[in-house]
Scaffold this motif. Structure first.
Motif, mmCIF file in Angstrom:
data_model
loop_
_atom_site.group_PDB
_atom_site.id
_atom_site.type_symbol
_atom_site.label_atom_id
_atom_site.label_comp_id
_atom_site.label_asym_id
_atom_site.label_seq_id
_atom_site.Cartn_x
_atom_site.Cartn_y
_atom_site.Cartn_z
ATOM 1 N N LEU A 14 12.104 14.071 2.483
ATOM 2 C CA LEU A 14 12.518 13.726 3.762
ATOM 3 C C LEU A 14 11.764 12.285 4.152
ATOM 4 O O LEU A 14 10.679 12.233 4.545
ATOM 5 C CB LEU A 14 11.913 14.783 4.547
ATOM 6 C CG LEU A 14 12.246 16.286 4.266
ATOM 7 C CD1 LEU A 14 11.812 17.331 4.938
ATOM 8 C CD2 LEU A 14 13.882 16.373 3.966
ATOM 9 N N CYS A 15 12.713 11.413 4.391
ATOM 10 C CA CYS A 15 12.241 9.988 4.578
ATOM 11 C C CYS A 15 12.713 9.838 5.926
ATOM 12 O O CYS A 15 13.738 9.910 6.169
ATOM 13 C CB CYS A 15 12.765 8.974 3.632
ATOM 14 S SG CYS A 15 12.484 9.161 1.960
ATOM 15 N N LEU B 79 12.631 1.231 -1.253
ATOM 16 C CA LEU B 79 12.262 1.185 -2.643
ATOM 17 C C LEU B 79 11.125 1.881 -3.099
ATOM 18 O O LEU B 79 10.760 2.328 -4.343
ATOM 19 C CB LEU B 79 11.968 -0.320 -2.807
ATOM 20 C CG LEU B 79 13.228 -1.281 -2.657
ATOM 21 C CD1 LEU B 79 12.645 -2.828 -2.883
ATOM 22 C CD2 LEU B 79 14.273 -1.105 -3.393
ATOM 23 N N ALA B 80 10.392 2.064 -2.030
ATOM 24 C CA ALA B 80 9.027 3.059 -2.195
ATOM 25 C C ALA B 80 9.511 4.492 -2.918
ATOM 26 O O ALA B 80 8.824 4.836 -3.656
ATOM 27 C CB ALA B 80 8.253 3.019 -1.000
ATOM 28 N N SER B 81 10.509 5.086 -1.993
ATOM 29 C CA SER B 81 10.839 6.310 -2.338
ATOM 30 C C SER B 81 11.660 6.200 -3.877
ATOM 31 O O SER B 81 11.499 7.453 -4.706
ATOM 32 C CB SER B 81 12.037 6.871 -1.412
ATOM 33 O OG SER B 81 13.114 5.931 -1.381
ATOM 34 N N LEU B 82 12.281 5.211 -3.886
ATOM 35 C CA LEU B 82 12.917 5.068 -5.577
ATOM 36 C C LEU B 82 11.676 4.898 -6.614
ATOM 37 O O LEU B 82 11.896 5.537 -7.586
ATOM 38 C CB LEU B 82 13.820 3.734 -5.365
ATOM 39 C CG LEU B 82 14.654 3.583 -6.848
ATOM 40 C CD1 LEU B 82 15.379 4.693 -7.368
ATOM 41 C CD2 LEU B 82 15.224 2.308 -6.733
ATOM 42 N N ARG B 83 10.776 4.272 -6.172
ATOM 43 C CA ARG B 83 9.603 4.143 -7.134
ATOM 44 C C ARG B 83 8.948 5.542 -7.179
ATOM 45 O O ARG B 83 8.673 5.942 -8.606
ATOM 46 C CB ARG B 83 8.645 3.214 -6.443
ATOM 47 C CG ARG B 83 7.441 2.591 -7.321
ATOM 48 C CD ARG B 83 6.654 1.840 -6.865
ATOM 49 N NE ARG B 83 5.440 1.480 -7.716
ATOM 50 C CZ ARG B 83 4.371 0.719 -7.589
ATOM 51 N NH1 ARG B 83 4.074 0.270 -6.136
ATOM 52 N NH2 ARG B 83 3.377 0.484 -8.243
ATOM 53 N N TYR C 78 0.875 -1.186 0.124
ATOM 54 C CA TYR C 78 0.030 0.052 0.107
ATOM 55 C C TYR C 78 0.824 1.230 0.023
ATOM 56 O O TYR C 78 0.682 2.255 -0.858
ATOM 57 C CB TYR C 78 -0.883 0.006 1.156
ATOM 58 C CG TYR C 78 -1.694 1.109 1.338
ATOM 59 C CD1 TYR C 78 -2.633 1.778 0.718
ATOM 60 C CD2 TYR C 78 -1.188 2.007 2.413
ATOM 61 C CE1 TYR C 78 -3.350 2.864 0.946
ATOM 62 C CE2 TYR C 78 -1.627 3.541 2.686
ATOM 63 C CZ TYR C 78 -2.989 3.833 1.935
ATOM 64 O OH TYR C 78 -3.365 4.998 2.128
ATOM 65 N N LEU C 79 2.064 1.128 0.779
ATOM 66 C CA LEU C 79 2.679 2.411 0.817
ATOM 67 C C LEU C 79 3.349 2.713 -0.411
ATOM 68 O O LEU C 79 3.845 3.918 -0.901
ATOM 69 C CB LEU C 79 3.820 2.232 2.180
ATOM 70 C CG LEU C 79 3.099 2.255 3.375
ATOM 71 C CD1 LEU C 79 4.220 1.717 4.342
ATOM 72 C CD2 LEU C 79 2.452 3.513 3.776
ATOM 73 N N SER C 80 4.082 1.767 -1.034
ATOM 74 C CA SER C 80 4.514 1.666 -2.248
ATOM 75 C C SER C 80 4.005 2.091 -3.399
ATOM 76 O O SER C 80 4.198 2.850 -4.177
ATOM 77 C CB SER C 80 5.003 0.215 -2.652
ATOM 78 O OG SER C 80 5.739 0.091 -3.987
#
Length: 793
Positions: A426-427, A278-282, A250-252
């Motif tokens: 900002l992660c 990987l979610a931020s890269l996506r 869901y987050l991705s």
């Protein structure tokens, strides 16, 4: 003179015409300037930077150097970098707006072989105004310039276009806003010029084409996006199906859906273990394609995470076109007048080219490197500044941002957002309150909708405070760990200093346990080997204890059945919990907080303050069990923690230096208190560039990067000792995996024991450690207490 020369290539006795060099550097600068709509301003510094080489004195100097390479004239005996700036000041000194811009550009041109000058320093003096005037006739030089480079009428038109760009930038802005803009604009132009100048000189030396074009990585990004999508689908199919993997998906998906948002500053508050890498890269791959941006930059606090994340991304995207930049293995030496030859100058250019200028579609680097690019004095850092424009920059574990740099960081982010078409992400699972400090960050939104509904799915630990009035001893911690090992197969202990980790490692090893030790005293390759061995041991359910400093907390993908954390800031405790039951292997696992003796406040004030503020929350919760819903790591508890933490350190947020001066004021203030009335009317810009750069250090004590004799590091050291022909571009990238950063006192001890050696060139040094100073158990084995390298280069 019939021919005006800029450079000379000794191999084939070929000269580079000055007009050619100026036009090619101008072309490069225009491409860089276009990213923030200042192509004519940037082109102006490019075409004028070596204007002074049209002097008869310089042409005599370079011809003597060519004709007598065995005894060239003294370097610096002819000033060629001042004339271009003076020409601009002559043209643009009558009106305020034009004078404001002329001063900035003159400073950039004056210093393109060094670092930007203070307009006014803390002594109330102006190094900028003390720049010596050249003796040659500028009008005579200008006549040749207009004849060879650009006709005067076209030059005037070009200058008007540059001025129009500047007036657009400062339109309807206050004096304070213009001062902040001018600081970063000068840095950006300086970055463009030194990158263009050095790149062109290198291309000429290597007889390469100099037809510069705008870089585009669109085909690569499209390919990377397709490969990542397929890889994530496969990972989802193979993952253990539970509430955590469902929520990760869901987050991705949320990140992918938000990729069409405008450029800006966004938070990504994915819980620990939620797959934010990987979610931020996506998000980034889709966003960079949507906005036609040029690169994706990942900034990470620990080299450990860079190694892990970069390796995973290389595998998933099936690419080696990823720059992993940890440190500066090659240490620059200041130029000694008259100590060089043309061969030495050429060698220096090759050494400089080994230090990448971040011309890559994917970059992984540290917060130290990133902040140095913006504020440190040395030009090797500033050269990369323009690469931050038109990019997506992902800050992983942003809560690790050093407190003293917060105001400076926030201003830089606002500049990149407002003027450079840059998107900031900002992660962290523990968002710091960067929007609630004095010089705040304007955040455009959170990438995850209804985050509070997802958070319970990631609650997989029970945090128990065992903090007591009297500090725990090392022996008591070891005994407690032994008791817990009767209930679990593996356990992680995280402490605040390398000394504490080493003592506990020794105690538990003496008790017969299988213990692994992780420390910043180990080189990246060594730490990766230990992590790989631990993951295999955990899979086989063999007994294992790991003792580590804070480096294991921020994003290291490893899951233990139990964690013991020495009391620290609440964000650190949350990150430690993220190493426990990471994939939901059990319904819930235990995390214990204990209080070891506090580290020295002299060196680790922020850690001590974090301990104290966490202690206040623990005290309040002991008095009211319903506070923060009984959850130490709740979002409300974290907000309360950061609010009080920053308030306790408010005097540090603007980077305070000697006598109460703050780097924030020296960089940005339009009305600095130390400006004397005698200079107030002579200068419109007041930035203390050099003073800020000289004082700016992300970590309080500067470190030296040394290559260590561990596995392939031995081969690298052998190359240095044999003085073999070295491909420095390849050497530096390899050496990053086998290097350790040492503090000054550690370096002194290594030198005292005769364990530190150096490979020297006329302009650079590469340090390495001799056999015997590095061990499998402890890494670089130096006696004495050490500061924790929270942000390693």
């Amino acid at each position: 003179m019939d021919t005006y020369i800029a450079h000379y290539r000794q191999e084939d006795r070929t000269a580079q015409l000055l007009s050619t060099h100026l036009k090619e550097v101008q072309q490069y600068c225009e491409i860089v300037g276009k990213k923030m709509n200042v192509q004519h301003i940037a082109g102006l510094v490019g075409m004028l930077h070596d204007f002074g080489k049209y002097s008869e004195a310089f042409q005599t100097y370079i011809r003597e150097a060519i004709e007598h390479p065995e005894s060239p004239p003294k370097r610096g005996s002819v000033n060629h970098s001042t004339a271009g700036g003076q020409l601009l000041l002559l043209f643009w000194s009558k009106q305020a707006d034009t004078k404001l811009l002329a001063e900035l550009l003159a400073n950039v041109i004056y210093t393109h072989h060094g670092s930007l000058l203070d307009f006014i320093n803390t002594e109330g003096e102006s190094p900028f105004l003390k720049r010596p005037f050249i003796e040659d006739d500028i009008k005579k030089m200008a006549s040749q310039f207009f004849n060879e480079v650009i006709p005067q009428q076209q030059f005037n038109t070009y200058m008007n276009a540059a001025l129009k760009e500047y007036l657009t930038l400062i339109k309807e802005k206050s004096a304070e806003e213009i001062a902040r803009l001018n600081f970063f604009l000068a840095k950006y132009l300086f970055s463009a010029l030194i990158d263009a100048d050095r790149t062109n000189a290198r291309d000429f030396d290597e007889n390469k084409s100099s037809d510069y074009q705008e870089v585009s990585y669109v085909p690569q990004f499209m390919q990377y996006k397709e490969r990542l999508t397929k890889a994530l689908q496969l990972k989802q199919q193979q993952a253990l199906q539970n509430r955590i993997t469902t929520s990760r998906q869901y987050l991705s998906d949320q990140c992918a859906e938000k990729a069409t948002l405008p450029t800006g500053i966004y938070t990504l508050s994915i819980p620990t273990g939620g797959g934010k890498t990987l979610a931020s890269l996506r998000f980034a791959l889709s966003h960079v394609l949507h906005h036609r941006q040029q690169r994706i930059i990942n900034i990470i606090p620990f080299t450990t995470i860079i190694e892990q994340n970069a390796k995973e991304v290389r595998t998933l995207l099936e690419t080696d076109d990823l720059l992993e930049h940890h440190s500066n293995i090659i240490e620059d030496e200041d130029l000694q007048e008259g100590s060089h030859t043309f061969e030495a100058l050429q060698q220096r250019r090759k050494m400089q080219s080994a230090k990448d200028n971040w011309e890559s579609p994917l970059i992984y680097s540290t917060m130290v490197q990133f902040l140095n690019i913006i504020y440190a004095e040395k030009s090797r850092y500033t050269r990369r500044f323009h690469q931050l424009a038109n990019s997506v920059i992902i800050f992983d574990e942003i809560q690790s941002l050093p407190v003293k740099t917060i105001s400076l960081f926030n201003e830089a982010m606002m500049f990149l957002k407002e003027y450079c078409n840059t998107t900031i992400i900002l992660c962290t699972a523990t968002q710091p309150a960067l929007e609630h400090v004095e010089h705040y960050l304007h955040i455009d939104g959170e990438l995850i909708d209804e985050l509070d509904k997802v958070l319970p799915d990631f609650k997989r630990t029970a945090v128990t405070s065992l903090v007591r009035e009297q500090d725990w001893t090392y022996e008591e911690v070891a005994q407690f760990a032994t008791e817990k090992m009767g209930q679990v197969d593996n356990l992680l202990i995280i402490v605040n200093t390398k000394t504490a980790a080493k003592k506990l490692y020794q105690l538990l090893s003496d008790d017969g346990w299988n213990v692994q030790h992780l420390s910043t005293s180990m080189c990246p390759a060594h730490r990766q080997k230990i992590l790989a061995e631990m993951r295999e041991t955990i899979k086989t359910a063999e007994k294992l204890i790991c003792v580590s400093t804070q480096l294991i907390e921020a994003g290291v993908d490893v899951s233990f059945q139990c964690v013991i954390r020495a009391q620290a800031g609440l964000d650190s405790i949350a990150q430690a919990a993220g190493r426990c039951n990471r994939n939901g292997e059990a319904a819930v696992r235990d995390v214990y907080v204990i209080n070891l003796k506090k580290p020295s406040e002299r060196y680790l004030q922020t850690i001590v303050t974090g301990i104290e503020e966490t202690g206040m929350i623990l005290r309040d919760m002991s008095l009211d069990e319903t506070l923060y819903d009984g959850d130490l790591l709740s979002m409300d508890a974290m907000k309360r923690y950061f609010k009080h933490y920053y308030y306790a350190l408010k005097h540090e947020l603007n980077y305070t230096i000697d006598e109460g001066l703050q780097l924030y004021d020296l960089a940005f203030s339009a009305n600095a208190s130390f400006v004397p009335s005698t200079l107030a009317g002579r200068l419109l810009n007041r930035h203390a560039f050099k003073t800020v750069g000289r004082h700016f250090h992300v970590i309080d004590t500067q470190t030296t990067s040394v290559i260590v004799p561990y596995e392939q590091g031995n081969e690298l050291i052998t190359q240095l000792e044999a003085y073999d022909a070295i491909d420095f571009s390849r050497f530096v990238k390899q050496a990053q995996q086998y290097s350790v950063n040492v503090f000054p006192y550690e370096r002194r001890l290594l030198e005292q024991y005769g364990m530190l050696a150096v490979y020297e060139t006329p302009f650079s040094k590469i340090y390495y450690v001799r056999e015997g100073a590095y061990s499998e158990n402890d890494g670089l084995d130096i006696a004495g207490d050490a500061e924790l390298g929270l942000l390693t280069m």
